[in-house]
Design an enzyme around this catalytic site. Structure first.
Site, short mmCIF file in Angstrom:
data_model
loop_
_atom_site.label_atom_id
_atom_site.label_comp_id
_atom_site.label_asym_id
_atom_site.label_seq_id
_atom_site.Cartn_x
_atom_site.Cartn_y
_atom_site.Cartn_z
N SER A 238 -0.83 22.14 -1.89
CA SER A 238 -2.10 21.66 -1.44
C SER A 238 -2.27 20.01 -1.80
O SER A 238 -1.41 19.78 -2.71
CB SER A 238 -3.46 22.32 -1.93
OG SER A 238 -3.69 22.27 -3.45
N LYS A 239 -3.35 19.54 -1.45
CA LYS A 239 -3.46 18.05 -1.85
C LYS A 239 -3.39 17.95 -3.32
O LYS A 239 -3.20 16.76 -3.82
CB LYS A 239 -5.22 17.78 -1.34
CG LYS A 239 -4.94 17.05 0.08
CD LYS A 239 -6.05 16.37 0.34
CE LYS A 239 -6.48 15.91 1.84
NZ LYS A 239 -7.88 16.12 2.20
N ARG A 240 -3.96 18.63 -4.25
CA ARG A 240 -3.99 18.46 -5.46
C ARG A 240 -2.34 18.31 -6.04
O ARG A 240 -2.60 17.84 -7.42
CB ARG A 240 -4.80 19.54 -6.03
CG ARG A 240 -4.20 20.70 -7.15
CD ARG A 240 -5.42 21.54 -7.39
NE ARG A 240 -4.73 22.94 -6.83
CZ ARG A 240 -3.68 23.58 -7.68
NH1 ARG A 240 -3.41 23.10 -8.69
NH2 ARG A 240 -3.27 24.64 -7.09
#
Ligand code: GLU
Length: 466
Positions: A238-240
């Site tokens: 994910s983006k993180r």
């Protein structure tokens, strides 16, 4: 054309994610390998969350990766009438029924089931009801009971679900719109999809969809569920974990062939091979050798592949691709050094086009400051002598290419008793401002000796002004 028909069916609720891109790539590869047809279908039945920007971003990502589709893009939102027809057909045949249970009632039943330790599942209240009240309703599929629903997944092997675990699926909501699992089946059947390749987050949908195919009398396609991509901490990517959008990778200076090569190896292997041209990928790809377990996204490896493709890339193309990265930095190449020479000098050194652009700035914008720490490694008098000698020799020389200038530097060293780094490093600092630049011969070839002399004089003046 073979009978193979595959599709990529993104929901336009965001950009093209690298996981989606890999699914698209696997579909595309199989189609190209088998001379089949690759279809693009935009699953935009969720009107609230689907946007035109997202459709554009997905198409842009696919085009950038070169995953050209043969049919489509088809939009589910254009097919509502078709879905309605099939809902009606199932109702007419008694394979679906209207359910008048209210949301509140269903919620109560769900809570009760949970309290009693049962799986929350629709209890079939409206299955056999004979009346047809004037009240809001959903349409539910009358899921066949007993036995199991099984399929041979091309990646995961045999997967079976006991039919009793499968709910009477809602196929049409109260507002008359069809639901996701239903649309997918109608579309895959009407587009004559022979093999459904998709993320394994859809595995649980597959048995429900198979029941629908069977109820509608459609042939059931083959399925291949591709394992997830994880971040370094083994959580779903994910983006993180960093960038997950294909276009973000383009903007960070990755080449599409590097990203494709990276993605094809993510979960798939062919011996120990790491580098695959487009043609090799097509030739060697095989859906049944996609691994069963999830893969971890590794940016280092992607960078390594990108560096490989930059190093071996066609200079004209790299120069074109580099331009937006330069203009982002306010650099115009017009009237400056030949961009092809600049690319040549940096090709071996840059892992991304962003890095290449960053390193190329000095060619077009003369340094305004110098790496003080690097200059401080030399005596002031030595620096002055080097700048003076090199400027003078450059104004006399007939050398015009990197090899010629390098030979000139060798001569200077021999004449003055200097070692190459004692000359090369100060000149590199004078020309570029720092020490992270290509060889001085290459730099001077690109700048031209007149500009090189001007920069060396500037550096000498800087020393004098101190
Ligand atoms: N629209 C679904 C998604 O974006 C894919 C459905 C499918 O491939 O069957 O996850």
């Amino acid at each position: 054309m073979s009978e193979l028909r595959v599709r990529f069916a993104p929901s336009p609720t965001g950009y093209l994610h690298v996981g989606g891109a890999r699914t698209a790539l696997f579909n595309w590869l199989l189609a190209r390998k088998q001379g089949g047809t690759f279809i693009l279908r935009i699953e935009d039945t969720d009107v609230e969350r689907s946007t035109k920007e997202s459709v554009d971003a997905i198409l842009e990502g696919m085009q950038w990766l070169g995953l050209e589709w043969d049919e489509g893009p088809f939009y589910q939102s254009d097919c509502f009438d078709l879905y309605k027809e099939y809902v009606q057909k199932l109702l007419d045949e008694g394979k679906a029924y209207k359910c008048f249970c209210s949301g509140d009632e269903l919620e109560k039943k769900r809570e009760l089931a949970m309290r009693e330790g049962r799986k929350p599942k629709y209890d079939g209240t409206c299955r056999e009801r004979g009346d047809n009240p004037e009240a809001p309703y959903v349409v539910r599929f009358r899921a066949p009971q007993g036995g199991e629903v099984a399929f041979d997944d091309l990646i995961k092997g045999r997967i079976a679900f006991p039919a009793e675990e499968l709910d009477d699926l809602i196929i049409q909501r109260t507002d008359g719109t069809p639901t996701y699992n239903f649309c997918v089946v109608i579309d895959d059947a009407s587009m004559r999809i022979s093999t459904v390749i998709r993320g394994d987050d859809h595995v649980n949908n597959t048995p429900r969809q198979i029941q629908l195919y069977q109820a509608l009398g459609f042939p059931v396609p083959q399925f291949a569920h591709v394992p997830m991509i994880l971040g370094s901490d083994k959580a779903r990517l994910s983006k993180r974990h960093g960038a997950t959008s294909v276009i973000a990778y383009r903007d960070m200076g990755f080449l599409p062939e590097a990203l494709n090569n990276y993605l094809v190896r993510l979960g798939w292997s062919h011996g120990d091979d790491e580098i695959f041209s487009r043609d090799e990928m097509i030739q060697k790809f095989d859906i049944s050798s996609v691994g069963r377990s999830a893969s971890v996204f590794n940016t280092e490896k992607l960078l390594w592949l990108n560096a490989h493709y930059i190093k071996n890339g066609d200079r004209e193309r790299l120069a074109d691709l580099l331009l937006p990265h330069l203009s982002k930095r306010g650099v115009t190449t017009l009237g400056g050094p030949d961009l092809l020479l600049v690319v040549k000098s940096l090709q071996e050194r840059a892992q991304t086009l962003e890095e290449m652009a960053e390193r190329a700035v000095f060619y077009y914008n003369a340094p305004q400051a110098y790496d003080q720490a690097a200059l401080a490694k030399f005596e002031q008098d030595h620096l002055r002598a080097v700048f003076e000698t090199v400027a003078e020799k450059l104004s006399d020389t007939s050398a015009a290419d990197a090899a010629g200038f390098d030979a000139l530097f060798k001569e200077i060293c021999a004449e003055k008793g200097w070692k190459m780094p004692q000359v090369g490093q100060p000149v590199r600092i004078a020309l570029s401002g720092g020490t992270q630049a290509p060889g001085v011969g290459e730099i001077i070839q690109a700048l031209g000796s007149a500009e090189a002399i001007r920069r060396i004089h500037n550096a000498a003046a800087f020393l004098d002004a101190k």
